[in-house]
Scaffold this motif. Structure first.
Motif, short mmCIF file in Angstrom:
data_model
loop_
_atom_site.label_atom_id
_atom_site.label_comp_id
_atom_site.label_asym_id
_atom_site.label_seq_id
_atom_site.Cartn_x
_atom_site.Cartn_y
_atom_site.Cartn_z
N ASP A 16 0.83 -1.21 0.00
CA ASP A 16 0.00 0.00 0.00
C ASP A 16 0.86 1.26 0.00
O ASP A 16 0.55 2.23 -0.68
CB ASP A 16 -0.94 0.01 1.21
CG ASP A 16 -2.08 -1.00 1.07
OD1 ASP A 16 -2.36 -1.45 -0.06
OD2 ASP A 16 -2.68 -1.34 2.11
N GLY A 20 1.00 4.06 -2.88
CA GLY A 20 0.81 5.47 -2.55
C GLY A 20 1.91 6.35 -3.10
O GLY A 20 1.67 7.49 -3.49
N ARG A 26 3.02 12.52 -5.87
CA ARG A 26 3.16 12.06 -4.48
C ARG A 26 4.61 11.73 -4.16
O ARG A 26 5.09 12.01 -3.06
CB ARG A 26 2.23 10.88 -4.21
CG ARG A 26 0.77 11.30 -4.20
CD ARG A 26 -0.13 10.24 -3.64
NE ARG A 26 -0.20 9.03 -4.44
CZ ARG A 26 -1.11 8.81 -5.40
NH1 ARG A 26 -2.02 9.72 -5.68
NH2 ARG A 26 -1.11 7.68 -6.06
N GLN A 57 -5.67 16.71 -2.82
CA GLN A 57 -6.05 15.31 -3.03
C GLN A 57 -4.87 14.37 -2.79
O GLN A 57 -5.01 13.32 -2.16
CB GLN A 57 -6.61 15.11 -4.44
CG GLN A 57 -7.96 15.75 -4.64
CD GLN A 57 -8.42 15.66 -6.08
OE1 GLN A 57 -7.77 15.07 -6.94
NE2 GLN A 57 -9.56 16.26 -6.36
N HIS A 58 -3.71 14.76 -3.28
CA HIS A 58 -2.52 13.93 -3.09
C HIS A 58 -2.11 13.89 -1.62
O HIS A 58 -1.73 12.84 -1.10
CB HIS A 58 -1.37 14.42 -3.96
CG HIS A 58 -1.55 14.12 -5.41
ND1 HIS A 58 -1.58 12.83 -5.91
CD2 HIS A 58 -1.73 14.93 -6.48
CE1 HIS A 58 -1.76 12.86 -7.22
NE2 HIS A 58 -1.86 14.13 -7.59
N LYS A 61 -4.40 11.54 0.28
CA LYS A 61 -4.05 10.14 0.03
C LYS A 61 -2.84 9.73 0.88
O LYS A 61 -2.85 8.67 1.51
CB LYS A 61 -3.74 9.95 -1.46
CG LYS A 61 -3.23 8.60 -1.85
CD LYS A 61 -4.32 7.77 -2.40
CE LYS A 61 -3.75 6.45 -2.91
NZ LYS A 61 -4.77 5.50 -3.18
N ASN A 64 -3.91 9.50 4.55
CA ASN A 64 -4.73 8.31 4.78
C ASN A 64 -3.89 7.03 4.83
O ASN A 64 -4.26 6.08 5.53
CB ASN A 64 -5.82 8.17 3.72
CG ASN A 64 -6.88 9.24 3.86
OD1 ASN A 64 -7.07 9.81 4.92
ND2 ASN A 64 -7.57 9.52 2.77
N LEU A 65 -2.80 7.00 4.10
CA LEU A 65 -1.90 5.85 4.11
C LEU A 65 -0.94 5.87 5.30
O LEU A 65 -0.18 4.93 5.50
CB LEU A 65 -1.10 5.78 2.81
CG LEU A 65 -1.91 5.41 1.57
CD1 LEU A 65 -1.08 5.65 0.31
CD2 LEU A 65 -2.35 3.95 1.65
#
Length: 94
Positions: A16, A20, A26, A57-58, A61, A64-65
């Motif tokens: 994951d 990401g 990113r 948005q990046h 992400k 969240n990871l």
């Protein structure tokens, strides 16, 4: 069997993180934050020359990871790379 399950979870978590980091923006964000710790959105947006909404948005992400964390400093949020596996990947690549 328990050992295999635990090992699979560890592999899944690392996969994951790699997913990401697989997007160029990113990857740039994390690499940049490792060299300029505590950067805010405005500075990142100027450096990357992308719309603020795209950057947000990046960042979401990556947060969240569990790769990044943001710390509020007045009206700004400063971002830091907190995931050791992500740091190791960036160091290995660059």
């Amino acid at each position: 069997m328990e050992n295999i399950t635990r090992e699979f979870e560890d592999v899944k978590n690392k996969a994951d993180i790699i997913k990401g980091l697989s997007h160029p923006i990113r990857l740039c964000i994390v690499k940049g934050l490792m060299s300029d710790e505590g950067c805010n959105v405005s500075k990142m947006q100027d450096s990357l020359d992308i719309p603020q909404s795209t950057l947000s948005q990046h960042l979401a992400k990556l947060r969240n990871l569990g790769i990044l964390e943001g710390q509020r400093n007045g009206v700004e949020v400063n971002y830091y790379v907190v995931n050791e596996d992500a740091k190791k990947i960036i160091e290995a690549l660059f």
